[in-house]
Every structure is written in structure tokens, then in C-alpha cells.
Design an enzyme around this catalytic site. Sequence first.
Site: not given
Ligand code: TNX
Length: 642
Positions: A290
Site C-alpha cells: 500500500e
Molecule cells: C490491508 S494486507 C493492509 C493492512 C490493514 C488491512 C486491514 C496489507 C498488507 N495491508 O495495513 O491493516 O488491510 O484488513
Amino acid sequence: MKNFPALLVLTALAAHAQWNLMPLPAVIEAKKGTFNATKLSFQITGGDMRVQRAVDEYGQRDATAPNFTIQVLQPGAAVQQLGEDESYTLDVDPGIIRLKAPTSLGALRGLATFAQLRVKGAVPAVHIEDRPRFPWRGLHLDVARHFMPVDVIKRNLDAMAAVKLNVFHWHLSDDQGFRVESKVYPKLHEMGSDGLYYTQVQIKDVVEYARLRGIRVVPEFDIPGHAASWLAGYPELAAAPGPYQIIRTWGIFDPTLDPSNPKVYEFLDGFIGEMTKLFPDAYFHIGGDEVNGKQWKAKGLTNTEAVHAGFNQKLQKIVAKYGKRMEGWDEILSDSLPRNIVIQSWRGQKSLFEAARNGFSGILSAGYYLDHMDTAATMYLVDPLDEKGRASGMLRSTEAKTPPSPPLTEEQRKRILGGEVCMWVEYVSPETVDSRIWPRTAAIAERFWSPEGTKDIADMNRRLDWTSTYLDRFGLKHNTNYQMMLERLAGSNNVAALKNLADVVTPGDLGLRHRMKRDYTQQTPLDRFVDTARPDSPVIRQFNALVEQYFDGGKSPKVRAQIDQWLKLWAANDAILQQMAENRPALAEIKPLSKTFSALAAAALKGGGMRADDALFQTAKQPVAEVRLSVAPALTRLATTP
Ligand code: TNX
């Protein structure tokens, strides 16, 4: 002959119906008799102190008159390796138990099986041959959004060992917190944690605690995004001028490390050098998820994907310099990286298979997100090796559109190492975390350990309920905190009416909670009804099964009588609950839910004939106070089916 397959299925069902074991072993055969000794005296040949420590929990080591022999061929690696032999055979006979394993790890797994068999004192005579299906069977725990103290970690490690999970993935930094003491860069924990961090002594203690239980510890420091907590103390590492602070809310944020600044790599070299000494495991997780790229674009680094890949190349060299293999989330996948890294897929089997085709190893996490609040059964059916399997959450629609690819070769399949259950804790506290992880994680542990064909949902659920109680003995709080939190909400230990309602709802997933209450921060107490209620409530499961049985099985009056018992209890519940809620502000938000619930139960009790577009059924579909009434569909069916 035509009935042969059905018969086979029936015998298979009957064969394991008697066992309270989770995960189920590869081979299990009942023998005649029972092992009855209340006192165990062990004789251990081979193995190392991990086996001795485990044995000391059950009895004495006594070479002269043992009734439990353990034979271990090789001690196994001091730093647990991926893919070490974890197999064992366990023979229980009336006078003696014999456990044999090639390594200490296998002996630990065999003892975990023995402990489940012995739960009622005596042990049924049995022959077990067992080995894991996947070598990487993990639990990922976020301790950044809400800090989780050491005792929480330790009891969860005990539960992991009990269901044969072997990797603890510790998500130690994120925008909302940096959770490890750094002596090289002390402003990381001093300015990034509100004082809520693990000292290096505590880290070593946890790593050893895990090692003794046959669990590897893989640390994660999430960069270059999700890194605001680093920048609170070291704003000069950011891709845009500071100052920065710990972020108190949830989502994807801009603060990002600057990939064009050589000082960033110097810093990371010093930091990773320090951390790799604390964490002996061969793998080192650098996150990588992200990255929104806003800060990069603003300074002219416009091809963010290429920039991220370049950052990862440099990072990988640093990680390798300290003798570690790099691991990261989906987004780090790039042809420019060496093939010895591991990809953790949170977006679906598709990216995992793509990685495997490209020569990378990977593990699956999509489909195992505990914060999505799916039932154990739903997650249980997700398989790391099933490319067409259910992809989880947000990417479901895009995945559905892409054309199918050829199946994996045997070599490529081997690169799929297993999976990890993910516990993200935006809406989870030390008080509620056990109930979000357990018992559902035990079902996924079975997916990772047991033979591929182990898919009997009804039997899994039966054993899951058993496992839930079994885990109490390790000090897990998914059951005790439920009662405690109900009592706190009720202001009394007379919680029956409140529990009746909590037993039929499912707490909202993170999306629902975010939509229904916009002002959550890290400081918001997580002690409401929604936090008290538990995912995959056994009452919902049992009631739904009963209603299905009623309609599919020719409306048997006997089943109907059982259903009506529930309905009468529920129809009368609201009157009691409304009284209870008087002068209890904490219960005000669930008053409308309680009213709908009892009205729906009363309608179902009348039996059939109501119009499906009745407002009551529409109301019952709507979440209230961030929970869903999960018996609503079954109640609606009873009320509307003629
Ligand atoms: C996505 S999955 C994220 C996390 C959040 C999560 C909540 C991932 C690698 N990153 O930062 O906590 O979704 O479900």
C-alpha cells in the site's frame, strides 16, 4: 456399485467422527483398549531441550519405569529452519505410549496430538502417522495499531503450538506505532510508540519462548509506506518535509521513505543490522504494501512502480548482507528481484500463482483475514493450492475478470510454501484479540497441516467447538473475556438476556465499522457490544443448521420443536433486555436491535405466511451498532415460507 462412493464417504465420516483432534492427522487408526495411567513417566532418547521442556508439562522423566517413550533420531536445527521434518508416529496402547520422530520438532507435534487425545484423562489406543501438508503455517499479528503486551503474545504462541502452527509473523511497525526498542536509532521507539514497545530483552524472551514450542518468529518492519511512526523521530528519511507524528486513524497515508536519498539506505543498513541480531530466523519481512506514491510523485519520481522496485532491490541487498532472505507483501513482486525472496499474497491465489510461475516462493494470506469476520467454514475452504479458490475481499471483482492460466507444474507448486492467518488490529484490543484469533484460526491451521481432502465442514465445526474449550487450558481468553465483557456491559453478572443477543450477532468487519462510525482513533475504547460479540458464534451455526435440516428434511415436528424452543426464548428476550438497558448508557445503542430480534423470532414462531417485503425483514438486514443479526435470514425463512 453405484452407491460405492457415497458409502466410502460415510465410512470416512464415521472413521474420524470420534476424534477430538484439530488439525486431523494424516493417518489415524483406532486400536483396542485405553491407556489409563494418570501419572506419566517419560523416557526420552535423543532430541534436545525443546522435547524435555514439553515433556515436563505432562509428567516426570523416569528412565527406570517409563510408560511413555519418546525416540528422536536427530535434535534438529538450533535455529528452526523452514521445511525441517515435523513428522511423527504415535502409538498408544493400554500399557504404554510410544512416540517416534526424526527431529525434536516432530516430537513436539506428536506431544501436541497426545495432549488433545488425553483431554479427558484416559487416552484411547490409537496408531497415528502424521506430517504437515505445508512447511509454512503462520499467524500474522499486527501490534502497531494497538499494542499487544508480552503475555498476550505468549498465550497466543501456546495456542499456536497446540494446533501445530509454526510461524509467528510479528508486524512490529506501521503508521500507528513502532514497537521495538532500537539502541542504534532510539528515536524510533521513543517518538514512535507512546512508550508502548518491546524492550530487546522482551524480544529475546519471546523469540526463545516461541523456539521452545517449535515456532519461528519472522519480524516485519513495514517500509517504505506505512512508515509514519519512523518519521516522527527521523523526519529526514521522508520523501517530503516534516514534521511527522504517529497517525491515530486507519487507512493508507502519504508519509513514505525517500527512495532517492542515500541516507535512507545507510539508516536501513544500521537498523537492519541491529534487528537481524535480535531475530535469528532466516527470513526478514520488509512489508512493502500500500504505497500510494503521492510524496514520490510530488518530487518527480513519477513511475512509482519502478521506483518501488528499485527501492526493494537496494533493500534486498542490505537484508542479504546480514544473511537473511527478504519477504514482502504482494506489491514487492518484480522481475528485478532474486528468486530467493518470499511473497506473501494478501490479494488472492492469482498473484501467488503468478509469483510461483516466475520462480518466486510464496505464502497465501488472502482469504484468511480474521478482521473480515468470515466464519471458520468459509476460511477453511480457502486453499493455498487452489488457484480458482475464493479470492478475498477487495480484489474479488478484478480477479474474476482475468482469464484462467495453465496449472502449475510440480516444481512451481512446491514454491507455494503454505499460508498465514492475518490478524490486523485496527478494531482489536488486548482484551478482544484472543476472540478474534481463536478458535477460527484452529480451522485454518488444519487447512495448512492436514491432507488436502480434509473438508468435512460439519465435523470441522464440531471439533472447532471442542478446540475452543480445549484452548482455555492455555490461558486463552476468548471464552473468559466474553463473559467478563458481558458482565461489564450489563453492570451485573445476570447477563442471560444480553448473551442471548450477543450469541446471534456477528461483529462488523473493518469496512462496516469504518462506515458506521467515522470517528474511530487509536484511543477509542473497544469495549462496546460489537467488541464483546464474537465472530462465528456457535449458536448461529447450530440454529442455521437446524433450520436447514427442517426445510430439507420434510419439516420434521421433532426438529420444529427444537427450533421453537429457541424462538420462544428469543421472542421473550427483548422485554428483559429493555429493562436491563434502562440506566445503562452502554446498552442504549442495541435497544433497536433487540426489538427487531424478538419481533423476528415472534414472527418465525407464528410460522410461515408473512410477506417477504414486510418492513421487519428489511430492518433485520440492516446492521445496527456495527453488528449484524446473523440469524435474520433463517428467521425470515421461517416467517415467510408457507
Ligand atoms: C490491508 S494486507 C493492509 C493492512 C490493514 C488491512 C486491514 C496489507 C498488507 N495491508 O495495513 O491493516 O488491510 O484488513
